[in-house]
Motif scaffolding. Structure first.
Motif, PDB file in Angstrom:
ATOM      1  N   VAL A 135      -2.034  -4.793 -34.830  1.00  0.00           N
ATOM      2  CA  VAL A 135      -3.104  -5.066 -35.791  1.00  0.00           C
ATOM      3  C   VAL A 135      -4.168  -3.966 -35.817  1.00  0.00           C
ATOM      4  O   VAL A 135      -4.574  -3.519 -36.904  1.00  0.00           O
ATOM      5  CB  VAL A 135      -3.738  -6.445 -35.508  1.00  0.00           C
ATOM      6  CG1 VAL A 135      -4.957  -6.674 -36.409  1.00  0.00           C
ATOM      7  CG2 VAL A 135      -2.713  -7.549 -35.735  1.00  0.00           C
ATOM      8  N   PRO A 136      -4.666  -3.465 -34.676  1.00  0.00           N
ATOM      9  CA  PRO A 136      -5.707  -2.424 -34.744  1.00  0.00           C
ATOM     10  C   PRO A 136      -5.241  -1.143 -35.440  1.00  0.00           C
ATOM     11  O   PRO A 136      -6.062  -0.397 -35.979  1.00  0.00           O
ATOM     12  CB  PRO A 136      -6.038  -2.158 -33.269  1.00  0.00           C
ATOM     13  CG  PRO A 136      -5.605  -3.380 -32.542  1.00  0.00           C
ATOM     14  CD  PRO A 136      -4.402  -3.861 -33.278  1.00  0.00           C
ATOM     15  N   PHE A 137      -3.941  -0.887 -35.433  1.00  0.00           N
ATOM     16  CA  PHE A 137      -3.439   0.379 -35.979  1.00  0.00           C
ATOM     17  C   PHE A 137      -2.880   0.218 -37.399  1.00  0.00           C
ATOM     18  O   PHE A 137      -3.037   1.103 -38.236  1.00  0.00           O
ATOM     19  CB  PHE A 137      -2.334   0.939 -35.076  1.00  0.00           C
ATOM     20  CG  PHE A 137      -2.735   1.040 -33.636  1.00  0.00           C
ATOM     21  CD1 PHE A 137      -3.543   2.074 -33.196  1.00  0.00           C
ATOM     22  CD2 PHE A 137      -2.337   0.088 -32.716  1.00  0.00           C
ATOM     23  CE1 PHE A 137      -3.929   2.174 -31.867  1.00  0.00           C
ATOM     24  CE2 PHE A 137      -2.714   0.173 -31.384  1.00  0.00           C
ATOM     25  CZ  PHE A 137      -3.519   1.219 -30.960  1.00  0.00           C
ATOM     26  N   ALA A 138      -2.225  -0.921 -37.644  1.00  0.00           N
ATOM     27  CA  ALA A 138      -1.521  -1.072 -38.919  1.00  0.00           C
ATOM     28  C   ALA A 138      -1.951  -2.290 -39.708  1.00  0.00           C
ATOM     29  O   ALA A 138      -1.437  -2.508 -40.816  1.00  0.00           O
ATOM     30  CB  ALA A 138      -0.011  -1.131 -38.662  1.00  0.00           C
ATOM     31  N   GLY A 139      -2.880  -3.085 -39.178  1.00  0.00           N
ATOM     32  CA  GLY A 139      -3.319  -4.272 -39.882  1.00  0.00           C
ATOM     33  C   GLY A 139      -2.263  -5.368 -39.851  1.00  0.00           C
ATOM     34  O   GLY A 139      -1.180  -5.212 -39.283  1.00  0.00           O
ATOM     35  N   VAL A 140      -2.582  -6.487 -40.491  1.00  0.00           N
ATOM     36  CA  VAL A 140      -1.656  -7.611 -40.527  1.00  0.00           C
ATOM     37  C   VAL A 140      -0.381  -7.239 -41.280  1.00  0.00           C
ATOM     38  O   VAL A 140       0.720  -7.674 -40.927  1.00  0.00           O
ATOM     39  CB  VAL A 140      -2.343  -8.842 -41.165  1.00  0.00           C
ATOM     40  CG1 VAL A 140      -1.357  -9.991 -41.301  1.00  0.00           C
ATOM     41  CG2 VAL A 140      -3.532  -9.282 -40.328  1.00  0.00           C
ATOM     42  N   GLU A 141      -0.534  -6.410 -42.313  1.00  0.00           N
ATOM     43  CA  GLU A 141       0.656  -5.976 -43.054  1.00  0.00           C
ATOM     44  C   GLU A 141       1.620  -5.231 -42.134  1.00  0.00           C
ATOM     45  O   GLU A 141       2.842  -5.320 -42.288  1.00  0.00           O
ATOM     46  CB  GLU A 141       0.260  -5.097 -44.235  1.00  0.00           C
ATOM     47  CG  GLU A 141      -0.450  -5.826 -45.372  1.00  0.00           C
ATOM     48  CD  GLU A 141      -1.916  -6.105 -45.064  1.00  0.00           C
ATOM     49  OE1 GLU A 141      -2.403  -5.605 -44.022  1.00  0.00           O
ATOM     50  OE2 GLU A 141      -2.564  -6.813 -45.855  1.00  0.00           O
ATOM     51  N   GLY A 142       1.093  -4.482 -41.174  1.00  0.00           N
ATOM     52  CA  GLY A 142       1.947  -3.793 -40.213  1.00  0.00           C
ATOM     53  C   GLY A 142       2.715  -4.761 -39.335  1.00  0.00           C
ATOM     54  O   GLY A 142       3.860  -4.493 -38.951  1.00  0.00           O
ATOM     55  N   VAL A 143       2.080  -5.887 -38.998  1.00  0.00           N
ATOM     56  CA  VAL A 143       2.771  -6.923 -38.231  1.00  0.00           C
ATOM     57  C   VAL A 143       3.961  -7.448 -39.020  1.00  0.00           C
ATOM     58  O   VAL A 143       5.077  -7.598 -38.497  1.00  0.00           O
ATOM     59  CB  VAL A 143       1.798  -8.070 -37.885  1.00  0.00           C
ATOM     60  CG1 VAL A 143       2.561  -9.259 -37.299  1.00  0.00           C
ATOM     61  CG2 VAL A 143       0.738  -7.594 -36.902  1.00  0.00           C
ATOM     62  N   PHE A 144       3.746  -7.711 -40.307  1.00  0.00           N
ATOM     63  CA  PHE A 144       4.833  -8.226 -41.135  1.00  0.00           C
ATOM     64  C   PHE A 144       5.931  -7.179 -41.318  1.00  0.00           C
ATOM     65  O   PHE A 144       7.114  -7.518 -41.360  1.00  0.00           O
ATOM     66  CB  PHE A 144       4.297  -8.675 -42.496  1.00  0.00           C
ATOM     67  CG  PHE A 144       3.332  -9.828 -42.416  1.00  0.00           C
ATOM     68  CD1 PHE A 144       3.428 -10.773 -41.409  1.00  0.00           C
ATOM     69  CD2 PHE A 144       2.309  -9.966 -43.338  1.00  0.00           C
ATOM     70  CE1 PHE A 144       2.544 -11.829 -41.321  1.00  0.00           C
ATOM     71  CE2 PHE A 144       1.419 -11.023 -43.272  1.00  0.00           C
ATOM     72  CZ  PHE A 144       1.535 -11.960 -42.260  1.00  0.00           C
ATOM     73  N   ALA A 145       5.547  -5.915 -41.438  1.00  0.00           N
ATOM     74  CA  ALA A 145       6.554  -4.854 -41.558  1.00  0.00           C
ATOM     75  C   ALA A 145       7.406  -4.776 -40.295  1.00  0.00           C
ATOM     76  O   ALA A 145       8.635  -4.612 -40.368  1.00  0.00           O
ATOM     77  CB  ALA A 145       5.866  -3.513 -41.831  1.00  0.00           C
ATOM     78  N   ALA A 146       6.758  -4.918 -39.122  1.00  0.00           N
ATOM     79  CA  ALA A 146       7.511  -4.894 -37.863  1.00  0.00           C
ATOM     80  C   ALA A 146       8.443  -6.101 -37.772  1.00  0.00           C
ATOM     81  O   ALA A 146       9.594  -5.990 -37.326  1.00  0.00           O
ATOM     82  CB  ALA A 146       6.547  -4.872 -36.684  1.00  0.00           C
ATOM     83  N   ALA A 147       7.951  -7.274 -38.193  1.00  0.00           N
ATOM     84  CA  ALA A 147       8.788  -8.472 -38.171  1.00  0.00           C
ATOM     85  C   ALA A 147       9.977  -8.318 -39.118  1.00  0.00           C
ATOM     86  O   ALA A 147      11.107  -8.720 -38.792  1.00  0.00           O
ATOM     87  CB  ALA A 147       7.961  -9.696 -38.554  1.00  0.00           C
ATOM     88  N   ALA A 148       9.744  -7.732 -40.294  1.00  0.00           N
ATOM     89  CA  ALA A 148      10.845  -7.481 -41.228  1.00  0.00           C
ATOM     90  C   ALA A 148      11.866  -6.529 -40.615  1.00  0.00           C
ATOM     91  O   ALA A 148      13.086  -6.698 -40.780  1.00  0.00           O
ATOM     92  CB  ALA A 148      10.301  -6.910 -42.543  1.00  0.00           C
ATOM     93  N   ALA A 149      11.382  -5.513 -39.905  1.00  0.00           N
ATOM     94  CA  ALA A 149      12.288  -4.563 -39.263  1.00  0.00           C
ATOM     95  C   ALA A 149      13.127  -5.240 -38.196  1.00  0.00           C
ATOM     96  O   ALA A 149      14.340  -4.987 -38.083  1.00  0.00           O
ATOM     97  CB  ALA A 149      11.481  -3.411 -38.666  1.00  0.00           C
ATOM     98  N   VAL A 150      12.510  -6.109 -37.390  1.00  0.00           N
ATOM     99  CA  VAL A 150      13.252  -6.833 -36.354  1.00  0.00           C
ATOM    100  C   VAL A 150      14.351  -7.687 -36.984  1.00  0.00           C
ATOM    101  O   VAL A 150      15.518  -7.665 -36.551  1.00  0.00           O
ATOM    102  CB  VAL A 150      12.300  -7.710 -35.523  1.00  0.00           C
ATOM    103  CG1 VAL A 150      13.082  -8.661 -34.618  1.00  0.00           C
ATOM    104  CG2 VAL A 150      11.368  -6.840 -34.689  1.00  0.00           C
ATOM    105  N   ALA A 151      14.005  -8.431 -38.029  1.00  0.00           N
ATOM    106  CA  ALA A 151      14.991  -9.275 -38.690  1.00  0.00           C
ATOM    107  C   ALA A 151      16.075  -8.435 -39.352  1.00  0.00           C
ATOM    108  O   ALA A 151      17.258  -8.792 -39.331  1.00  0.00           O
ATOM    109  CB  ALA A 151      14.299 -10.164 -39.727  1.00  0.00           C
ATOM    110  N   GLY A 152      15.677  -7.304 -39.945  1.00  0.00           N
ATOM    111  CA  GLY A 152      16.654  -6.441 -40.590  1.00  0.00           C
ATOM    112  C   GLY A 152      17.640  -5.842 -39.609  1.00  0.00           C
ATOM    113  O   GLY A 152      18.851  -5.789 -39.867  1.00  0.00           O
ATOM    114  N   VAL A 153      17.151  -5.379 -38.480  1.00  0.00           N
ATOM    115  CA  VAL A 153      18.038  -4.832 -37.442  1.00  0.00           C
ATOM    116  C   VAL A 153      18.996  -5.917 -36.942  1.00  0.00           C
ATOM    117  O   VAL A 153      20.194  -5.658 -36.724  1.00  0.00           O
ATOM    118  CB  VAL A 153      17.207  -4.253 -36.280  1.00  0.00           C
ATOM    119  CG1 VAL A 153      18.093  -3.936 -35.082  1.00  0.00           C
ATOM    120  CG2 VAL A 153      16.464  -2.998 -36.733  1.00  0.00           C
ATOM    121  N   ALA A 154      18.476  -7.143 -36.769  1.00  0.00           N
ATOM    122  CA  ALA A 154      19.336  -8.237 -36.326  1.00  0.00           C
ATOM    123  C   ALA A 154      20.417  -8.529 -37.363  1.00  0.00           C
ATOM    124  O   ALA A 154      21.583  -8.780 -37.013  1.00  0.00           O
ATOM    125  CB  ALA A 154      18.500  -9.486 -36.073  1.00  0.00           C
ATOM    126  N   ALA A 155      20.063  -8.481 -38.649  1.00  0.00           N
ATOM    127  CA  ALA A 155      21.042  -8.719 -39.713  1.00  0.00           C
ATOM    128  C   ALA A 155      22.134  -7.655 -39.695  1.00  0.00           C
ATOM    129  O   ALA A 155      23.334  -7.965 -39.789  1.00  0.00           O
ATOM    130  CB  ALA A 155      20.347  -8.752 -41.074  1.00  0.00           C
TER     131      ALA A 155
END
Length: 400
Positions: A369-389
């Motif tokens: 959050v301090p570096f990328a904001g809440v949107e960065g959190v969602f981008a990281a979560a999307a990346a985790v789910a995408g890698v799992a897919a």
């Protein structure tokens, strides 16, 4: 052998109890500020009232699992409901911080008993598609609880700060109903003999780390199931913890409005979980979990760019739909992969991994959050789910 009527009756008792495992923390979310004011404690201390039971579940679930393997799931289930009701309901009469915190430890012990016992009761009472359906109903009940209990907690909190604690007392009559309706899945004399002389199942569950690792070595898919449940709960708490912050950024600040988005997440999960056993006809569990990863990738990806209150509903709905596919698949895989005589032990790890994922989620994702904001959190979560897919798809491709 239980009759069809007993099985139907038992299913509804189990479904009702499943909502309580979610209620344990969810119902108090809306009243954290009131707890803080009434008890004169910090926000972090008030938050411990919600999270303490989760830590207890992580630690106590393996012990409960071993108990279930030794004496069967019925008595830990009934006893867990009674302990849950007493521990949770104590908040009605406790008016100081540390005794209230202690009551949450008792609540955690009861929740651990209920959570693992529900799983093993479903394994032992139902077979085939009936088991898949029961697991779907159980996950749907969890989702419904996540949607409804916070609303009830907020409404009760408007009457008095400690009124929501009274809702926990529902577990007491449910425990009595369970004692009257849930059939024994094992011979009571066998269970008593095993408990008395320490033989049978207890030998199986007391082999320590070496035997646990041996099981994981022989069944390499099993630890991946726990990782899946850990990840699903970590991503769920990305929604629970960070979505309200995101909503505030687009002008949605009223607590009731925020609760509606979280309720939509739970409702969507309830819908897909209800259809879970029917969806299995069109694809196996791996297909449904893969579809969930795609839904999560899309949902979190949309959350990084959406800027309207109406559009913000789509990510939580997509995530909830995926969750309703992953949770019952997890429990079904544990039943398929775990040793038949140690299902209590290995199903208890589901609870431990799940609650650990919930606990660590704000730590793991909050650092962004301090570096990328809440949107960065969602981008990281999307990346985790995408890698799992992609990983799941590649594994299925290699396996033919």
């Amino acid at each position: 052998m239980a009759t069809a009527t007993e099985l139907r009756r038992s299913l509804w008792v189990l479904v009702a109890a499943a909502t309580l495992t979610v209620m344990a923390g969810a119902i108090l979310g809306p009243i954290v500020p009131q707890i803080q004011r009434e008890l004169g404690v910090s926000g972090a201390a008030a938050g411990l009232i919600i999270t303490t039971h989760g830590g207890v579940i992580v630690l106590a679930s393996p012990l409960v699992g071993s108990l279930v393997d030794r004496i069967g799931p019925r008595r830990p289930f009934v006893g867990g409901l009674l302990v849950y009701g007493l521990g949770g309901g104590a908040g009605l009469v406790v008016d100081s911080y540390y005794p209230l915190l202690a009551s949450r430890v008792v609540l955690g012990l009861g929740t651990a008993g209920v959570y693992t016992s529900i799983t093993v009761l479903i394994y032992e009472l139902y077979e085939g598609q009936a088991m898949e359906r029961a697991l779907g109903y159980r996950s749907s009940a969890n989702s419904a609880g996540a949607a409804v209990w916070p609303l009830i907690g907020g409404a009760a909190g408007a009457l008095a700060w400690n009124a929501p604690f009274g809702v926990y007392l529902l577990a007491l009559p449910l425990g009595l109903l369970a004692a009257a309706t849930i059939p024994d899945t094992r011979s009571s004399s066998d269970a008593d003999d095993a408990a008395a002389d320490g033989s049978g199942r207890s030998d199986e569950t007391s082999g320590g780390i070496a035997e646990l690792l041996a099981v994981f070595r022989d069944r390499p898919a099993l630890p991946l199931v726990y990782v899946l449940y850990f990840g699903a709960n970590a991503l769920l708490y990305v929604i629970v913890v960070f979505y309200p912050q995101f909503l505030a950024g687009i002008g949605v600040t009223a607590s009731l409005d925020i609760s509606l988005y979280l309720a939509a997440n739970g409702a969507a999960g309830g819908v897909s979980a209800l259809a879970y056993d029917r969806l299995l006809r069109y694809g196996g569990r791996s297909t449904l979990v893969g579809a969930a990863f795609v839904l999560w990738t899309a949902g979190f990806g949309i959350a990084t760019v959406v800027g309207t209150a109406v559009g913000a509903a789509l990510p939580v709905i997509l995530f909830g739909l995926g969750l309703g596919l992953v949770f019952p698949s997890t429990f079904a895989w544990v039943e398929a992969f775990a040793p038949a005589d140690r299902q209590g032990q290995f199903s208890s790890y589901v609870a431990s991994f799940g609650y650990t994922g919930q606990f660590l989620s704000p730590v793991l994702f909050g650092a962004l959050v301090p570096f990328a904001g809440v949107e960065g959190v969602f981008a990281a979560a999307a990346a985790v789910a995408g890698v799992a897919a992609v990983g799941l798809g590649a594994h299925r491709f290699r396996g033919g």
